[in-house]
Design a protein around this motif. Structure first.
Motif, PDB file in Angstrom:
ATOM      1  N   ASN A 184       0.439  -1.099   0.105  1.00 59.71           N
ATOM      2  CA  ASN A 184       0.033   0.169  -0.381  1.00 59.71           C
ATOM      3  C   ASN A 184       0.634   1.337   0.309  1.00 59.71           C
ATOM      4  OD1 ASN A 184      -3.216   0.433  -0.299  1.00 59.71           O
ATOM      5  ND2 ASN A 184      -2.886   1.685   2.384  1.00 59.71           N
ATOM      6  N   MET A 237       2.837   2.588   2.699  1.00 59.33           N
ATOM      7  CA  MET A 237       2.886   2.885   3.298  1.00 59.33           C
ATOM      8  C   MET A 237       3.514   3.160   4.174  1.00 59.33           C
ATOM      9  SD  MET A 237      -0.657   2.222   4.708  1.00 59.33           S
ATOM     10  CE  MET A 237      -0.965   2.665   6.264  1.00 59.33           C
ATOM     11  N   ASP A 238       4.615   4.792   4.366  1.00 63.73           N
ATOM     12  CA  ASP A 238       5.415   4.770   5.215  1.00 63.73           C
ATOM     13  C   ASP A 238       5.606   4.251   6.896  1.00 63.73           C
ATOM     14  OD1 ASP A 238       4.537   7.330   6.508  1.00 63.73           O
ATOM     15  OD2 ASP A 238       5.750   8.064   5.274  1.00 63.73           O
ATOM     16  N   GLN A 292       2.866   7.075   8.967  1.00 62.78           N
ATOM     17  CA  GLN A 292       1.514   6.284   8.567  1.00 62.78           C
ATOM     18  C   GLN A 292       1.122   5.030   9.152  1.00 62.78           C
ATOM     19  OE1 GLN A 292       2.313   6.653   3.967  1.00 62.78           O
ATOM     20  NE2 GLN A 292       0.731   7.959   4.244  1.00 62.78           N
ATOM     21  N   VAL A 293       1.639   3.960   9.083  1.00 59.42           N
ATOM     22  CA  VAL A 293       1.009   2.959  10.049  1.00 59.42           C
ATOM     23  C   VAL A 293       1.128   3.623  11.277  1.00 59.42           C
ATOM     24  CG1 VAL A 293       1.297   0.792  10.387  1.00 59.42           C
ATOM     25  CG2 VAL A 293       2.277   1.107   7.733  1.00 59.42           C
TER      26      VAL A 293
END
Length: 391
Positions: free
Chosen positions: A254, A256-257, A260-261
């Motif tokens: 996705n 995401m870094d 973000q997670v």
């Protein structure tokens, strides 16, 4: 009040305060300043049984909020002359085993620990620095959420991760809600009429943030929150336990870094993700598949921790519910303990659903393991620890 202590709980957008006498457990005043930094702020100040003193206006920062606190005491009373100021500080790492008299070294330590609690420690420090300016000659004391859990044995606090992470970066289980657990465990012993030193307790602090702790002889021996308050039980907006590989999976699939997670697991998960709201009262008011699943996931996780801590302790003298949900939601209490009759754990429907809101037992009189509801009082505990340190 003979020993009035001003308790300050400084959050990112709020300041909660109380003027407490820890000797008598009395309160002269309490209040809440909300929505700091937003267009529509509100101060609500209560002096005993007097009508509340309310002011609706913007509070651009915490400095203006503390000025408003002083104005409220001046306008609505009582006289504000504390013998000390007790501050809630979320993360003390492994440096603070109890309350600490605030000096430059303590401030530096709290600042150094901010990466472990980036949403909390910096604003806690803001409250401390502002209070020092307002009350320059009054002792200031830091009471740490994590301190209660520094009794955890190494096998409880150690993660099976690389040595460098553990030794250089401080990666370990710390636990939170410590001021609540300290207060509630003492009150549970009083309700049971027994010495805390002889009790094994499982305490469930269920609110927007939620955790479970196994307490033996007044000492934390295991707790569900870990390095951060994200681990453990399902919460209002926090996921609780998930597969540690989830972050890597979301990065690959996705884009995401890590930030973000972490944000999603902290702010967009829990009951909010399952039912569209993080407020248990709103979930309870519904009768649909999403709400039913959210409640099932929430209470199943609690039940798993109760069973695990029962096995760990070997003998349990009481199960204790506290926090906004734990104190006020009888359906959650019943569902969380459902099926544990073989362990001597059950609730009495009539007692559990009683409208009584004080300290009480909600298990049958003949139950092998009493189930208690103990309203938490973190402000009273902060005042108690502050006074104890100074006397």
């Amino acid at each position: 009040m003979d020993t009035p202590i001003l308790v300050l709980n400084t959050g990112s957008s709020s300041v909660k305060y109380e003027l407490v006498d820890p000797g008598t457990r009395g309160r002269a005043a309490k209040g809440l300043i909300e929505r700091i930094g937003q267009e529509r702020g509100r101060l609500t100040h209560r002096n005993g049984d007097d009508p509340p003193y309310v002011r609706d206006r913007p509070f651009p920062g915490h400095g203006e909020a503390l000025d408003a606190l002083m104005e409220a005491f001046a306008a609505a009373g009582p006289d504000l002359a504390p013998v000390a100021v007790g501050h809630r500080v979320v993360h003390g790492g492994d440096r603070f085993t109890g309350a600490a008299l605030i000096d430059d070294d303590v401030i530096a330590a709290i600042e150094e620990l901010s990466p472990l609690a980036p949403l909390h420690n910096p604003v806690n420090l803001t409250g401390i620095r502002l209070a020092q300016k307002v009350f320059p000659d009054v002792p200031q004391v830091a009471v740490f959420d994590t301190a209660f859990h520094l009794t955890l044995p190494p096998e409880a606090y150690t993660y099976a991760v690389p040595r460098d992470w553990r030794e250089r970066l401080g990666v370990r289980r710390y636990g939170f809600h410590g001021t609540s657990y300290a207060y509630v465990s003492r009150r549970a012993a009083a309700v049971l009429g027994r010495d805390l030193a002889e009790l094994n307790l499982i305490v469930l602090h269920l609110g927007n943030g939620a955790s479970a702790t196994a307490i033996s002889g007044g000492r934390s021996v295991d707790t569900s929150m870990g390095l951060t308050p994200l681990e453990g039980l399902v919460m209002g907006t926090r996921s609780g336990d998930v597969d540690p590989a989830l972050g890597g999976y979301l990065a690959r699939t996705n884009g995401m870094d890590a930030q973000q997670v972490e944000h999603a697991l902290t702010h967009d998960s829990g009951l909010l993700a399952l039912a569209g709201t993080g407020d248990m009262r709103e979930v309870r008011a519904r009768d649909d598949d999403e709400a039913r699943l959210a409640l099932a996931v929430y209470t199943r996780r609690i039940r798993k921790y109760v069973g695990a801590y029962y096995a760990l302790l070997g003998r349990v003298d009481a199960i204790v519910f506290t926090g906004g949900i734990g104190e006020n939601d009888p359906l959650t209490r019943a569902a969380a303990l459902k099926g544990l009759d073989r362990l001597g754990i059950t609730v009495d429907t009539e007692l559990n659903e009683s409208e009584h809101r004080g300290e009480r037992e909600v298990s049958p009189p003949t139950a092998e393991v009493p189930v208690l509801v103990i309203p938490t009082d973190e402000e009273q505990e902060i005042a108690h620890q502050t006074l104890t340190l100074l006397t």
